[in-house]
Design a protein around this motif. Structure first.
Motif, PDB file in Angstrom:
ATOM      1  N   GLN A  86      28.270  47.312  43.556  1.00 21.57           N
ATOM      2  CA  GLN A  86      27.186  46.349  43.493  1.00 21.57           C
ATOM      3  C   GLN A  86      27.047  45.733  42.105  1.00 21.57           C
ATOM      4  O   GLN A  86      26.655  44.592  41.974  1.00 21.57           O
ATOM      5  N   GLU A  87      27.331  46.514  41.048  1.00 22.91           N
ATOM      6  CA  GLU A  87      27.057  46.057  39.684  1.00 22.91           C
ATOM      7  C   GLU A  87      28.271  45.445  38.998  1.00 22.91           C
ATOM      8  O   GLU A  87      28.179  44.403  38.386  1.00 22.91           O
ATOM      9  N   ASP A  88      29.420  46.117  39.063  1.00 18.90           N
ATOM     10  CA  ASP A  88      30.645  45.566  38.492  1.00 18.90           C
ATOM     11  C   ASP A  88      31.807  45.985  39.376  1.00 18.90           C
ATOM     12  O   ASP A  88      31.704  46.959  40.110  1.00 18.90           O
ATOM     13  N   PRO A  89      32.916  45.263  39.346  1.00 19.85           N
ATOM     14  CA  PRO A  89      34.001  45.532  40.288  1.00 19.85           C
ATOM     15  C   PRO A  89      34.581  46.943  40.231  1.00 19.85           C
ATOM     16  O   PRO A  89      35.084  47.441  41.225  1.00 19.85           O
ATOM     17  N   GLY A  90      34.503  47.595  39.102  1.00 21.15           N
ATOM     18  CA  GLY A  90      35.142  48.899  38.970  1.00 21.15           C
ATOM     19  C   GLY A  90      34.275  50.109  39.232  1.00 21.15           C
ATOM     20  O   GLY A  90      34.778  51.228  39.245  1.00 21.15           O
ATOM     21  N   CYS A  91      32.979  49.931  39.458  1.00 17.63           N
ATOM     22  CA  CYS A  91      32.114  51.120  39.532  1.00 17.63           C
ATOM     23  C   CYS A  91      32.403  51.982  40.762  1.00 17.63           C
ATOM     24  O   CYS A  91      32.410  53.206  40.656  1.00 17.63           O
ATOM     25  N   ALA A  92      32.674  51.401  41.927  1.00 20.68           N
ATOM     26  CA  ALA A  92      33.000  52.218  43.111  1.00 20.68           C
ATOM     27  C   ALA A  92      34.309  52.959  42.893  1.00 20.68           C
ATOM     28  O   ALA A  92      34.431  54.138  43.246  1.00 20.68           O
ATOM     29  N   ALA A  93      35.275  52.283  42.321  1.00 20.79           N
ATOM     30  CA  ALA A  93      36.566  52.927  42.060  1.00 20.79           C
ATOM     31  C   ALA A  93      36.412  54.090  41.088  1.00 20.79           C
ATOM     32  O   ALA A  93      37.042  55.142  41.267  1.00 20.79           O
ATOM     33  N   ARG A  94      35.580  53.916  40.056  1.00 24.64           N
ATOM     34  CA  ARG A  94      35.369  55.001  39.094  1.00 24.64           C
ATOM     35  C   ARG A  94      34.707  56.203  39.758  1.00 24.64           C
ATOM     36  O   ARG A  94      35.101  57.349  39.530  1.00 24.64           O
ATOM     37  N   VAL A  95      33.685  55.960  40.578  1.00 27.80           N
ATOM     38  CA  VAL A  95      32.971  57.061  41.234  1.00 27.80           C
ATOM     39  C   VAL A  95      33.909  57.822  42.168  1.00 27.80           C
ATOM     40  O   VAL A  95      33.987  59.053  42.118  1.00 27.80           O
ATOM     41  N   ILE A  96      34.637  57.097  43.008  1.00 24.73           N
ATOM     42  CA  ILE A  96      35.539  57.742  43.966  1.00 24.73           C
ATOM     43  C   ILE A  96      36.680  58.453  43.239  1.00 24.73           C
ATOM     44  O   ILE A  96      37.036  59.592  43.570  1.00 24.73           O
ATOM     45  N   ILE A 123      43.636  51.904  42.710  1.00 21.02           N
ATOM     46  CA  ILE A 123      42.304  52.349  42.300  1.00 21.02           C
ATOM     47  C   ILE A 123      42.282  52.632  40.803  1.00 21.02           C
ATOM     48  O   ILE A 123      41.257  52.441  40.151  1.00 21.02           O
ATOM     49  N   GLU A 124      43.422  53.047  40.242  1.00 22.42           N
ATOM     50  CA  GLU A 124      43.507  53.292  38.798  1.00 22.42           C
ATOM     51  C   GLU A 124      43.218  52.015  38.013  1.00 22.42           C
ATOM     52  O   GLU A 124      42.462  52.017  37.050  1.00 22.42           O
ATOM     53  N   ARG A 125      43.859  50.922  38.434  1.00 26.90           N
ATOM     54  CA  ARG A 125      43.657  49.635  37.747  1.00 26.90           C
ATOM     55  C   ARG A 125      42.215  49.175  37.860  1.00 26.90           C
ATOM     56  O   ARG A 125      41.621  48.707  36.891  1.00 26.90           O
ATOM     57  N   LEU A 126      41.652  49.302  39.060  1.00 23.41           N
ATOM     58  CA  LEU A 126      40.275  48.854  39.288  1.00 23.41           C
ATOM     59  C   LEU A 126      39.284  49.720  38.508  1.00 23.41           C
ATOM     60  O   LEU A 126      38.318  49.217  37.941  1.00 23.41           O
TER      61      LEU A 126
END
Length: 176
Positions: A86-96, A123-126
């Motif tokens: 929701q906030e920045d493109p990478g936050c879901a990828a970082r959490v997962i 997912i690493e790049r994101l």
């Protein structure tokens, strides 16, 4: 317990609303995780500004229709949880990605950004994308550098003059 038609419609509407404003999506297979582990993942997702939902694949397909995440429809197979940034493109990828480091049973299946379906290893790049605050600070540093260099250059002219005058003075004092 099966959902009623009205409950299904509300779930689809909720996920569709989130998907329409989301920046990226990550799908992961959660088979084998305990309820406590999923609860922990949900808490981390909430703290990270990520919408996390376990939803039936048929309902998820309906929810992403008409959004930029329509590309994931064909890949929705098996027990998946969807995480929308929701906030920045990478936050879901970082959490997962961070949660998957500790829990091997959470397997990333695919990533979607900007209407494009990407393989799981992206997912690493994101996840390595900077947050909004980090990107702004990097931009400010780039914008500030020429001004600082100009100030140092302009300051160097009188400084050099002062050093030259001091050298002449020292030379005359030592000669006398």
């Amino acid at each position: 317990m099966a959902l009623t038609l009205e409950e299904k419609k509300s779930v689809v509407a909720e996920v569709a609303e989130v998907a329409s404003s989301a920046l990226s999506a990550v799908a992961a297979e959660y088979r084998g995780l305990t309820v406590d582990e999923l609860t922990e993942l949900r808490k981390k997702a909430r703290d990270g500004g990520v919408y996390l939902r376990v939803i039936k694949n048929t309902l998820a397909r309906r929810a992403v229709q008409g959004t930029e995440f329509e590309c994931i429809s064909e890949s929705l197979v098996g027990p998946l949880l969807l995480a929308f940034s929701q906030e920045d493109p990478g936050c879901a990828a970082r959490v997962i990605k961070d949660f998957a480091k500790e829990h091997d049973l959470l397997q990333v299946r695919f990533v979607a950004v900007g209407g494009e379906l990407l393989p799981a290893n992206d997912i690493e790049r994101l996840a390595s994308l900077p947050t909004r605050d980090q990107a702004l600070s990097m931009l400010m540093a780039v914008m500030k550098a020429p001004v600082e260099k100009l100030a140092r250059t302009l300051n160097e002219v009188p400084g050099k003059l002062v050093r030259t005058v001091a050298a002449i003075r020292d030379q005359k004092e030592s000669a006398a």
